[in-house]
Design an enzyme around this catalytic site. Structure first.
Site, PDB file in Angstrom:
ATOM      1  N   GLU A 155      27.467   3.605  50.630  1.00 56.25           N
ATOM      2  CA  GLU A 155      27.379   4.732  49.692  1.00 56.25           C
ATOM      3  C   GLU A 155      28.029   5.986  50.276  1.00 56.25           C
ATOM      4  OE1 GLU A 155      26.562   4.053  46.800  1.00 56.25           O
ATOM      5  OE2 GLU A 155      25.004   2.516  46.777  1.00 56.25           O
ATOM      6  N   HIS A 175      19.335   8.848  50.043  1.00 58.92           N
ATOM      7  CA  HIS A 175      19.166   7.845  48.992  1.00 58.92           C
ATOM      8  C   HIS A 175      18.116   6.840  49.440  1.00 58.92           C
ATOM      9  CE1 HIS A 175      19.823   4.577  46.265  1.00 58.92           C
ATOM     10  NE2 HIS A 175      20.374   3.812  47.180  1.00 58.92           N
ATOM     11  N   HIS A 178      14.913   3.751  47.835  1.00 55.84           N
ATOM     12  CA  HIS A 178      14.532   2.834  46.763  1.00 55.84           C
ATOM     13  C   HIS A 178      13.024   2.931  46.512  1.00 55.84           C
ATOM     14  CE1 HIS A 178      18.182  -0.051  47.782  1.00 55.84           C
ATOM     15  NE2 HIS A 178      18.566   1.134  47.347  1.00 55.84           N
ATOM     16  N   GLU A 221       2.420  20.545  40.941  1.00 57.80           N
ATOM     17  CA  GLU A 221       3.380  21.210  41.822  1.00 57.80           C
ATOM     18  C   GLU A 221       4.835  20.900  41.450  1.00 57.80           C
ATOM     19  OE1 GLU A 221       2.641  23.140  44.805  1.00 57.80           O
ATOM     20  OE2 GLU A 221       0.695  23.260  43.819  1.00 57.80           O
ATOM     21  N   HIS A 235      17.706   1.243  40.328  1.00 61.83           N
ATOM     22  CA  HIS A 235      18.216   1.194  41.695  1.00 61.83           C
ATOM     23  C   HIS A 235      17.435   2.123  42.628  1.00 61.83           C
ATOM     24  CE1 HIS A 235      21.982   1.312  44.517  1.00 61.83           C
ATOM     25  NE2 HIS A 235      20.863   1.493  45.183  1.00 61.83           N
TER      26      HIS A 235
HETATM   27  P1  13P Z   1      23.988   0.359  52.818  1.00 64.76           P
HETATM   28  O1  13P Z   1      23.270  -0.627  53.716  1.00 64.76           O
HETATM   29  O2  13P Z   1      25.470   0.104  52.794  1.00 64.76           O
HETATM   30  O3  13P Z   1      23.642   1.782  53.201  1.00 64.76           O
HETATM   31  O4  13P Z   1      23.492   0.131  51.340  1.00 64.76           O
HETATM   32  C1  13P Z   1      22.143   0.229  50.990  1.00 64.76           C
HETATM   33  C2  13P Z   1      21.925   0.757  49.616  1.00 64.76           C
HETATM   34  O5  13P Z   1      20.842   1.202  49.315  1.00 64.76           O
HETATM   35  C3  13P Z   1      23.042   0.752  48.651  1.00 64.76           C
HETATM   36  O6  13P Z   1      22.751   1.504  47.514  1.00 64.76           O
HETATM   37 ZN    ZN Z   2      20.574   1.736  47.201  1.00 64.88          ZN
END
Ligand code: 13P
Ligand code: ZN
Length: 274
Positions: free
Chosen positions: A117, A141, A143, A171, A212
């Site tokens: 990313e 980023h 998940h 909050e 995602h």
């Molecule tokens: P990477 O291992 O390349 O960082 O990818 C993980 C991910 O969350 C892709 O969206």
């Molecule tokens: Zn990801």
């Protein structure tokens, strides 16, 4: 004194480990990049490789990031392992003078490349640096499960998500008064998701990637991690409330959101209110 004794490295590693312990980083899920200050680069320079690795074109350009340095997680690396062996999991990259290529100057000692990313991170650093007069340093980023779950049941609009999240914990309007953007499902890792996310990050500090994860920005590790944490906690409260099976009986009213904003001196995005 080595690379890992430098304060910013310690704080970066702590954030990665905190994210792992929150359960946001199954396997290699998630990535984080930090734009180093000039002083931090000089602290680190003695530990850079004698021979930097070759330049790699990114397929995107961020002219305002020419000559900058970033710490990045490696692609395919597990957040769980960052604390055990940072030099295997992380790298430091230098950006060229055209702002379109990077080269690794430290880390990934067993080979590899920055996160897949990286184009998204890089382009969004460019947008957020411009939007914040240079204050933005972190793009993160992850998940987080509850935010992702909501992308299966809520309308995929900025307004819908911002309203639900603001109303699920008092909050929230104070922490992200601008709201959140929503990017429809897209193939991860390429220039397309990078550009779609940039469009959202011109307006927002956070963008949800449908089915995602979540993408957030901030000036330092605490604020950025805190934004991820606050949004996910709010999503979790909404999921818990809905799981009780009777729907939402009462919630924070729009005028009450306005009252919170007034009391805390923040400007809520009025177009999202009724
Ligand atoms: P990477 O291992 O390349 O960082 O990818 C993980 C991910 O969350 C892709 O969206
Ligand atoms: Zn990801």
């Amino acid at each position: 004194m080595g690379m890992l004794d430098i304060s910013v490295m310690k704080r970066y590693i702590r954030m990665a480990d905190d994210g792992w312990h929150q359960g946001w980083h199954e396997r290699n899920g998630g990535n984080v990049t930090y734009r180093l200050t000039k002083e931090e680069v000089e602290q680190m320079r003695p530990f850079f490789d004698a021979q930097p690795r070759p330049w790699v074109n990114m397929g995107v350009t961020g002219a305002n990031l020419a000559g900058e340095y970033f710490i990045s997680t490696g692609s395919g690396k597990f957040f769980r392992n960052v604390i055990l062996d940072p030099e295997d999991s992380l790298c430091i990259v230098e950006i060229n003078e055209a702002g379109d290529s990077y080269r690794i100057v430290w880390g990934l000692k067993n080979g590899g490349r920055p996160t897949s990313e990286f184009p998204s991170h890089f382009m969004n650093h460019s947008v957020r640096v411009a939007a914040t007069n240079g204050a933005c340093r972190v793009i993160y980023h992850a998940h987080p499960a509850n935010v992702i779950a909501l992308t299966y049941v809520l309308e995929l609009t900025d307004r819908e998500f911002s309203r639900v999240l603001w109303k699920s914990a008092t909050e929230c309007p104070v922490v992200f008064p601008g709201g959140v953007g929503v990017v429809p499902w897209m193939v991860p890792g390429g220039a397309d998701i990078a550009l779609a996310t940039c469009e959202k990050m011109k307006k927002y500090e956070a963008a949800i990637w449908a089915h995602h994860g979540l993408f957030v920005s901030g000036p330092d590790f605490d604020t950025t991690f805190g934004l991820m944490h606050t949004i996910e906690k709010s999503a979790q409260i909404y999921v818990l409330a809905m799981s009780c099976g009777q729907g939402i009986r009462q919630t924070i009213k729009d005028d009450e959101l306005r009252a919170i904003a007034k009391e805390f001196g923040v400007q809520l995005r009025e177009e999202f209110l009724d």
